[in-house]
Design a protein around this motif. Structure first.
Motif, short mmCIF file in Angstrom:
data_model
loop_
_atom_site.label_atom_id
_atom_site.label_comp_id
_atom_site.label_asym_id
_atom_site.label_seq_id
_atom_site.Cartn_x
_atom_site.Cartn_y
_atom_site.Cartn_z
N GLU A 1 23.55 13.50 -19.99
CA GLU A 1 24.34 13.18 -21.19
C GLU A 1 24.40 11.68 -21.41
N ARG A 2 24.64 10.92 -20.35
CA ARG A 2 24.69 9.46 -20.47
C ARG A 2 23.34 8.90 -20.91
N PHE A 3 22.27 9.42 -20.33
CA PHE A 3 20.93 8.96 -20.68
C PHE A 3 20.62 9.26 -22.14
N LYS A 4 20.89 10.49 -22.57
CA LYS A 4 20.58 10.87 -23.95
C LYS A 4 21.45 10.10 -24.96
N ALA A 5 22.64 9.71 -24.57
CA ALA A 5 23.54 8.96 -25.46
C ALA A 5 23.01 7.55 -25.72
N ASP A 6 22.43 6.92 -24.70
CA ASP A 6 21.89 5.56 -24.84
C ASP A 6 20.86 5.35 -23.73
N GLU A 7 19.63 5.74 -24.03
CA GLU A 7 18.59 5.72 -23.02
C GLU A 7 18.40 4.33 -22.41
N ARG A 8 18.34 3.33 -23.26
CA ARG A 8 18.10 1.96 -22.77
C ARG A 8 19.23 1.50 -21.86
N ALA A 9 20.46 1.73 -22.26
CA ALA A 9 21.59 1.30 -21.43
C ALA A 9 21.57 1.99 -20.07
N TYR A 10 21.24 3.27 -20.06
CA TYR A 10 21.17 3.99 -18.78
C TYR A 10 20.05 3.44 -17.91
N LEU A 11 18.89 3.19 -18.51
CA LEU A 11 17.77 2.63 -17.73
C LEU A 11 18.10 1.24 -17.18
N ASP A 12 18.87 0.47 -17.94
CA ASP A 12 19.23 -0.88 -17.49
C ASP A 12 20.13 -0.88 -16.26
N GLU A 13 20.66 0.27 -15.90
CA GLU A 13 21.47 0.38 -14.68
C GLU A 13 20.60 0.50 -13.43
N TRP A 14 19.30 0.68 -13.62
CA TRP A 14 18.37 0.91 -12.51
C TRP A 14 17.49 -0.30 -12.27
N LYS A 15 17.03 -0.45 -11.03
CA LYS A 15 16.12 -1.54 -10.65
C LYS A 15 14.69 -1.15 -11.02
N ILE A 16 14.47 -0.92 -12.30
CA ILE A 16 13.18 -0.51 -12.82
C ILE A 16 12.59 -1.67 -13.60
N SER A 17 11.30 -1.93 -13.41
CA SER A 17 10.65 -3.03 -14.13
C SER A 17 10.73 -2.78 -15.64
N GLU A 18 10.63 -3.86 -16.38
CA GLU A 18 10.63 -3.75 -17.84
C GLU A 18 9.46 -2.89 -18.31
N GLU A 19 8.32 -3.06 -17.68
CA GLU A 19 7.15 -2.27 -18.04
C GLU A 19 7.43 -0.77 -17.85
N ALA A 20 8.06 -0.43 -16.76
CA ALA A 20 8.38 0.98 -16.49
C ALA A 20 9.45 1.48 -17.46
N LYS A 21 10.43 0.64 -17.78
CA LYS A 21 11.45 1.06 -18.75
C LYS A 21 10.80 1.37 -20.09
N GLU A 22 9.88 0.50 -20.53
CA GLU A 22 9.19 0.73 -21.80
C GLU A 22 8.37 2.02 -21.75
N ALA A 23 7.72 2.28 -20.62
CA ALA A 23 6.94 3.52 -20.47
C ALA A 23 7.86 4.74 -20.49
N LEU A 24 9.01 4.65 -19.86
CA LEU A 24 9.97 5.75 -19.87
C LEU A 24 10.48 6.01 -21.29
N LEU A 25 10.83 4.95 -22.00
CA LEU A 25 11.33 5.11 -23.37
C LEU A 25 10.26 5.71 -24.29
#
Length: 138
Positions: free
Chosen positions: A50-74
């Motif tokens: 639910e948190r992820f679907k509400a604001d995917e980017r904000a949820y991803l920013d809570e993780w130690k994931i590279s920007e490249e990986a965040k963009e690929a996830l989005l």
């Protein structure tokens, strides 16, 4: 481990990169994709989905994931995520969160449409001809 054995293991592991359309999930990939996979596993909990679907980017920013990986996830660029160390079975939590059946999501990793991929699998899968070696072309 002596130098010869170390060289042999590196040569052996390098051969995995020569399999067309396949990313063998090695220890190196597991280390590289640790946070991608931890994020994906977090989606097993309804409150995290639910948190992820509400604001995917904000949820991803809570993780130690590279920007490249965040963009690929989005972008749901699963091939890029596999290159970055994502594991398809962990990423299936993301497929599921998006309401995609596993096979349909996997079809997006090919050069086929979902109906084409489904039919290919029903017909017995890909032919090994032309799919054994990138370098060798066979």
């Amino acid at each position: 481990m002596n130098d010869k054995a170390r060289q042999n293991i590196h040569e052996y592991l390098a051969e995995f990169e020569d399999i067309p359309g396949t990313r063998v999930y090695t220890a190196a990939r597991a280390r590289k994709g640790y946070w991608i996979n931890q994020f994906a596993m977090s989606l097993m909990k309804p409150e995290n989905r639910e948190r992820f679907k509400a604001d995917e980017r904000a949820y991803l920013d809570e993780w130690k994931i590279s920007e490249e990986a965040k963009e690929a996830l989005l972008a749901r660029d699963y091939n890029r995520l596999l290159d970055l160390g994502g594991n398809v079975y962990f990423l299936s939590k993301l497929f599921s969160s998006d309401g995609l059946p596993f096979a349909e999501a996997v079809s997006t990793m090919t050069d086929m449409t979902w109906p084409e991929y489904r039919q290919m699998m029903l017909d017995g899968g890909r032919s090994p001809q032309g799919n054994r070696s990138i370098k060798g072309g066979y």
